[in-house]
Design a protein around this motif. Structure first.
Motif, PDB file in Angstrom:
ATOM      1  N   GLU A  79      94.343 112.221 -10.037  1.00 32.70           N
ATOM      2  CA  GLU A  79      95.123 113.463 -10.012  1.00 32.70           C
ATOM      3  C   GLU A  79      96.197 113.491 -11.094  1.00 32.70           C
ATOM      4  O   GLU A  79      96.553 114.556 -11.594  1.00 32.70           O
ATOM      5  CB  GLU A  79      95.766 113.655  -8.639  1.00 32.70           C
ATOM      6  N   HIS A  80      96.724 112.339 -11.469  1.00 32.84           N
ATOM      7  CA  HIS A  80      97.795 112.272 -12.471  1.00 32.84           C
ATOM      8  C   HIS A  80      97.302 111.806 -13.838  1.00 32.84           C
ATOM      9  O   HIS A  80      98.104 111.546 -14.730  1.00 32.84           O
ATOM     10  CB  HIS A  80      98.928 111.367 -11.965  1.00 32.84           C
ATOM     11  N   GLU A  81      95.986 111.682 -13.955  1.00 33.59           N
ATOM     12  CA  GLU A  81      95.341 111.300 -15.217  1.00 33.59           C
ATOM     13  C   GLU A  81      95.948 110.037 -15.825  1.00 33.59           C
ATOM     14  O   GLU A  81      96.327 110.001 -16.993  1.00 33.59           O
ATOM     15  CB  GLU A  81      95.378 112.463 -16.210  1.00 33.59           C
ATOM     16  N   CYS A  82      96.038 109.007 -15.003  1.00 32.53           N
ATOM     17  CA  CYS A  82      96.543 107.725 -15.488  1.00 32.53           C
ATOM     18  C   CYS A  82      95.563 106.617 -15.081  1.00 32.53           C
ATOM     19  O   CYS A  82      94.789 106.784 -14.144  1.00 32.53           O
ATOM     20  CB  CYS A  82      97.946 107.450 -14.964  1.00 32.53           C
ATOM     21  N   PRO A  83      95.592 105.507 -15.798  1.00 30.38           N
ATOM     22  CA  PRO A  83      94.667 104.416 -15.476  1.00 30.38           C
ATOM     23  C   PRO A  83      95.056 103.709 -14.177  1.00 30.38           C
ATOM     24  O   PRO A  83      96.215 103.698 -13.777  1.00 30.38           O
ATOM     25  CB  PRO A  83      94.810 103.467 -16.660  1.00 30.38           C
ATOM     26  N   VAL A  84      94.071 103.115 -13.534  1.00 25.35           N
ATOM     27  CA  VAL A  84      94.320 102.300 -12.346  1.00 25.35           C
ATOM     28  C   VAL A  84      94.604 100.880 -12.824  1.00 25.35           C
ATOM     29  O   VAL A  84      93.743 100.227 -13.392  1.00 25.35           O
ATOM     30  CB  VAL A  84      93.094 102.307 -11.393  1.00 25.35           C
ATOM     31  N   PHE A  85      95.823 100.424 -12.610  1.00 31.46           N
ATOM     32  CA  PHE A  85      96.213  99.071 -13.005  1.00 31.46           C
ATOM     33  C   PHE A  85      96.031  98.075 -11.863  1.00 31.46           C
ATOM     34  O   PHE A  85      95.828  96.887 -12.101  1.00 31.46           O
ATOM     35  CB  PHE A  85      97.670  99.034 -13.477  1.00 31.46           C
ATOM     36  N   ALA A  86      96.126  98.542 -10.631  1.00 22.24           N
ATOM     37  CA  ALA A  86      96.007  97.659  -9.472  1.00 22.24           C
ATOM     38  C   ALA A  86      94.598  97.070  -9.404  1.00 22.24           C
ATOM     39  O   ALA A  86      93.621  97.743  -9.738  1.00 22.24           O
ATOM     40  CB  ALA A  86      96.307  98.446  -8.191  1.00 22.24           C
ATOM     41  N   PRO A  87      94.486  95.818  -8.968  1.00 21.55           N
ATOM     42  CA  PRO A  87      93.164  95.206  -8.839  1.00 21.55           C
ATOM     43  C   PRO A  87      92.296  96.016  -7.873  1.00 21.55           C
ATOM     44  O   PRO A  87      92.774  96.444  -6.817  1.00 21.55           O
ATOM     45  CB  PRO A  87      93.456  93.825  -8.262  1.00 21.55           C
ATOM     46  N   MET A  88      91.044  96.228  -8.216  1.00 19.03           N
ATOM     47  CA  MET A  88      90.156  97.041  -7.388  1.00 19.03           C
ATOM     48  C   MET A  88      89.929  96.437  -6.004  1.00 19.03           C
ATOM     49  O   MET A  88      89.748  97.168  -5.041  1.00 19.03           O
ATOM     50  CB  MET A  88      88.823  97.271  -8.099  1.00 19.03           C
ATOM     51  N   ASN A  89      89.982  95.122  -5.897  1.00 22.60           N
ATOM     52  CA  ASN A  89      89.817  94.496  -4.579  1.00 22.60           C
ATOM     53  C   ASN A  89      91.159  94.284  -3.875  1.00 22.60           C
ATOM     54  O   ASN A  89      91.202  93.770  -2.763  1.00 22.60           O
ATOM     55  CB  ASN A  89      89.058  93.179  -4.686  1.00 22.60           C
ATOM     56  N   GLY A  90      92.251  94.647  -4.546  1.00 22.90           N
ATOM     57  CA  GLY A  90      93.587  94.532  -3.962  1.00 22.90           C
ATOM     58  C   GLY A  90      94.211  93.157  -4.062  1.00 22.90           C
ATOM     59  O   GLY A  90      95.372  92.976  -3.721  1.00 22.90           O
TER      60      GLY A  90
END
Length: 76
Positions: free
Chosen positions: A21-32
């Motif tokens: 929604e904010h057009e930014c990359p996901v930096f958090a690990p996908m598995n958490g």
């Protein structure tokens, strides 16, 4: 808002939705799981300065750039 709403699956989805929604990359690990300390960022732990972890609500309302447990930056 329930401050104790910890769910890794829901929080991960909320973070992905926020980033889309904010057009930014996901930096958090996908598995958490933090790359440094090995704790899941979306689960509550009790640290020296009090409880830590990222709730579902928090994951859906801000960009996650570091581990709440050890402070490791996911951006660098």
């Amino acid at each position: 808002m329930n401050s104790d709403n910890f769910s890794p699956t829901k929080a991960n989805r909320a973070q992905i939705k926020y980033c889309d929604e904010h057009e930014c990359p996901v930096f958090a690990p996908m598995n958490g799981v933090c790359y440094r300390c090995g704790y899941n960022i979306y689960l509550r732990t009790n640290g020296k300065s009090g409880p830590r972890g990222i709730t579902v609500e928090e994951a859906g309302s801000r960009l996650i750039t570091s581990c709440p447990h050890c402070g490791y930056s996911f951006v660098e």
